[in-house]
Design an enzyme around this catalytic site. Structure first.
Site, short mmCIF file in Angstrom:
data_model
loop_
_atom_site.label_atom_id
_atom_site.label_comp_id
_atom_site.label_asym_id
_atom_site.label_seq_id
_atom_site.Cartn_x
_atom_site.Cartn_y
_atom_site.Cartn_z
N ARG A 1 0.79 -1.18 0.08
CA ARG A 1 0.04 -0.12 0.10
C ARG A 1 0.97 1.39 0.14
NH1 ARG A 1 -2.18 -2.81 4.33
NH2 ARG A 1 -3.63 -4.28 3.80
N HIS A 33 6.42 4.84 2.10
CA HIS A 33 7.06 3.34 1.77
C HIS A 33 7.89 3.56 0.69
CE1 HIS A 33 4.40 1.80 4.70
NE2 HIS A 33 3.38 2.47 4.40
#
Length: 708
Positions: free
Chosen positions: A323, A368
């Site tokens: 995600r 991320h």
DNA sequence: CAGTGAGCGAGCTTCCGCTTGACTT
């Protein structure tokens, strides 16, 4: 012992593996505090004070973190480096503090010794425990060690930005949904994200309805060169692109006939032959959005399925977090990938410098990395998983896309031949028009990154239509240049054939999951963690339907959309979220107070709310007719209505006639079990489709898959 | 495995975003 707290349990496992015994790593599993969902939980009268409570389902997690914190010397809160992560960090700090405050209540002598912020050294200190916040953007030993060297305090401004986001979404959702219950139908919902999502689908449908197909003509000419005597290679086809230096636009048969007759009476000369080299760069590595789009296009998967399979790969340690809106790649991964490319394919496939990719989205949080294999060298292994086969498919897709993104461009030779008409002498008077025709094509000279998509064994899985560059629509006709004969400037050509083709413009395409996610991402609406759930929600609410993978609005969706857009246009403007993000950035930077931001939004919103509540009439939803007459009163038409338990049939003369019947969505097949009933489409409470027997409960046959 | 809609009115529905399981009728 030091305690590190992250969000994802898988991340916790990975970290504890390479950090060794000096550390204990715990995971929050997402948010641990939130607004209770059974009420508004915002005190609108008192500066919108939100009532954040610990999440019931996380009480065990919280207890574990509290216990571990008591034994720790240092607590490093390493939740994700973004707005939501900072809020989680704050909540973690609070529950740890609570634990120690409790002790101070019980035992009067143990109290908080110090709670202050230093510039570099961090921190809230309770008795002998130091609690600080650290961040890292990639899961490597280096990144974590660096982070631990640079602890800080929780960023209160960033936490306030999350509060503002949360409060705004709660206010919009929990004020407008009840309005819908009152004005449209019970159980409906509205929200900053889902309502815009429905709006996109409704507006697309209206575009399609309003679309009028237009006729146009494309004209091709087959020519022959006398220069090449070799029979098989001396003809080629060009497309008409310009008439008198203007783009050729032919709208009807009369004009087409005129052009064709001109072309038949013309002589053809090569105006120019242009050869150039074209480089095609590899695609950037996957994000949630692009991965979902690719898996939808290539495998036909829903975003939900793609995310489930990716979750399995992630938990297995095969890929990085799935995600994400980031295209960042850890330097370590780049280095290893470059080694791999050089060894496996050779130096010509390795660019001089590593390739870095940047997100174009302004709302990206980049907490991320991009989605990539954790190791390019590792073989795919996901045995005994329910996703064994699909896992392999998705893994290979991710692997290729990532390795390719660090490879050299593929190189093509492009040839473009322009041809002009001259008129045969005897007809110069009649023909005044000048025609320009063109053919262009490319041939691969060096495969570069495309070697992965051509030669590698992985290819059976991903013959990847997403990798086709959209170069075709340049108005010129493409051909395989290997088939183009060798012609030269000013050469005269022989006319063989003129081919007119009648075409019609096509209506815009309905959204698929993939194209919807693409637009949502572009508009900055929704986040990687919510694309799949949002698409699910609007289907469960029965706002939209998916037929053969394409979305169209239902009558409920249209009614709700028109009611909301009509009464609250600004909240569901496509630009609203972008504006909100701007405000949140100001809060995060300390330029604006979150309460002010929310107040500025809420004041006019509340006024409008009261106004609509008072004035708006109840919205009637158009019921779909079945074409049958009512068997009871013989006068009314049978229509499909939606009640609390889904669709049912009734007479449109209600309440005079109270006839009702079950709605059966037949697929025209007999039950494979009892052979008597019909197979019908049913829906679970959660909105998932399944197939069952119409004779239920007498026959209990049911299946997730369509019977063959 | 009957019930649904309108209206009456009790009690209920509802948001977005972060993270995984449990396991569907």
């Amino acid at each position: 012992m030091d305690l590190i707290i992250v969000e994802s349990p898988t991340k916790a496992r990975t970290l504890s593996r390479f950090l060794g015994s000096g550390y204990v790593v715990e995971a929050t599993t997402g948010h641990i505090k939130d607004l209770p969902k059974n009420k508004l939980s915002i005190d609108v009268e008192h500066d919108f004070k939100p009532d954040y409570r610990v999440v019931e389902k996380r009480s065990e997690t919280i207890r574990k973190i509290q216990t571990a914190s008591k034994k720790a010397k240092n607590v490093f809160i390493a939740t994700d480096p973004d707005r939501e992560g900072e809020a989680i960090a704050q909540h973690v700090a609070e529950i740890i503090k609570d634990k120690h405050s409790l002790r101070s209540k019980d035992q009067k002598d143990t109290k908080i010794l110090r709670e202050k912020t230093d510039k570099n050294l961090a921190v809230s200190q309770y008795r002998n425990i130091v609690v600080s916040r650290i961040v890292f953007h990639e899961i490597t030993k280096n990144a974590v060690e660096e982070a631990i060297k640079n602890p800080r305090d929780v960023d209160k401004n960033l936490v306030h930005a999350q509060t503002a986001r949360r409060v705004l979404d709660r206010l919009v959702g929990y004020k407008l949904s009840p309005l819908l219950w009152k004005k449209v139908r019970r159980g409906l919902s509205a929200g900053r994200v889902q309502t815009v999502c429905v709006r996109l689908i409704v507006e697309k449908e209206r575009e399609i309805e309003a679309f009028k197909s237009k006729e146009y003509w494309e004209i091709f000419v087959n020519l022959q060169t006398s220069k090449t005597p070799n029979e098989q290679k001396n003809t080629f086809e060009v497309q008409l692109i310009k008439i008198n230096d203007k783009k050729a636009e032919i709208q009807n048969k009369e004009n087409a006939d005129k052009v064709v007759s001109d072309l038949k009476a013309s002589e053809y000369t090569v105006l120019d032959v242009v050869k150039r080299e074209v480089n095609k760069s590899p695609y950037p590595p996957f994000t949630t959005s692009t991965m979902s789009q690719a898996a939808a296009r290539i495998f036909g998967w829903s975003s939900k399925k793609t995310m489930s399979v990716a979750q399995a790969l992630y938990e297995e340690g095969l890929i990085t977090y799935h995600r994400t809106d980031s295209m960042n790649i850890s330097l370590e991964a780049i280095r290893k990938t470059r080694d791999f490319i050089k060894k496996q394919y050779g130096g010509e496939y390795l660019p001089e410098k590593p390739k870095f990719y940047k997100t174009s989205s302004k709302v990206a949080q980049e907490a991320h990395e991009a989605i990539r294999p954790t190791s390019v060298n590792s073989k795919y292994e996901l045995q005994n998983s329910r996703y064994e086969r699909e896992g392999e498919m998705l893994y290979k897709l991710i692997w290729k896309r990532f390795v390719a993104c660090q490879m050299t461009a593929s190189v093509y030779d492009e040839t473009t031949i322009d041809v002009v008409t001259e008129f045969k002498k005897e007809r110069t008077e009649e023909i005044k028009n000048k025609y320009l025709l063109r053919v262009s094509g490319q041939i691969m000279k060096f495969d570069g990154w495309k070697i992965l998509y051509v030669k590698v064994d992985y290819d059976k899985v991903a013959v990847d239509s997403s990798l086709r560059h959209p170069e075709r629509s340049k108005g010129s006709f493409d051909a395989d240049p290997a088939q183009l004969p060798d012609v030269s400037k000013d050469e005269t050509l022989k006319l063989l054939k003129v081919i007119p083709l009648q075409k019609f413009t096509q209506p815009p395409a309905r959204y698929t999951e993939a194209s919807l996610i693409k637009v949502l991402e572009k508009l900055g609406i929704g986040r990687p963690s919510t694309y799949a759930p949002t698409i699910n929600t609007i289907q469960i609410r029965n706002y939209v339907e998916k037929n053969e993978g394409k979305f169209s609005p239902t009558s409920v969706g249209i009614a709700v959309n028109d009611f909301l857009i009509g009464n609250f246009p600004d909240v569901f403007e496509y630009q609203f979220t972008a504006g909100m993000e701007e405000g949140l950035d100001k809060v995060a930077n300390g330029e604006e107070k979150w309460v002010e931001l929310i107040r500025d939004f809420y004041k006019p919103f509340e006024k409008k709310l009261l106004d609509v509540e008072k004035k708006a009439k109840r919205v009637a939803i158009e019921a779909e007719k079945t074409g049958e007459k009512c068997p009871e009163c013989k006068k009314g038409d049978i229509v499909i209505r939606t009640g609390r338990f889904g669709k049912f049939l009734s007479c449109d003369k209600f309440p005079e006639c109270k006839y009702t019947a079950k709605y059966l969505d037949k697929i025209g097949k007999k039950c494979p079990d009892c052979k008597k009933g019909e197979v019908i489409v049913k829906k679970t409470k959660k909105g998932r489709k399944f197939y069952g027997c119409s004779r239920y409960p007498k026959c209990k046959w049911a299946s997730w898959r369509k019977p063959s």
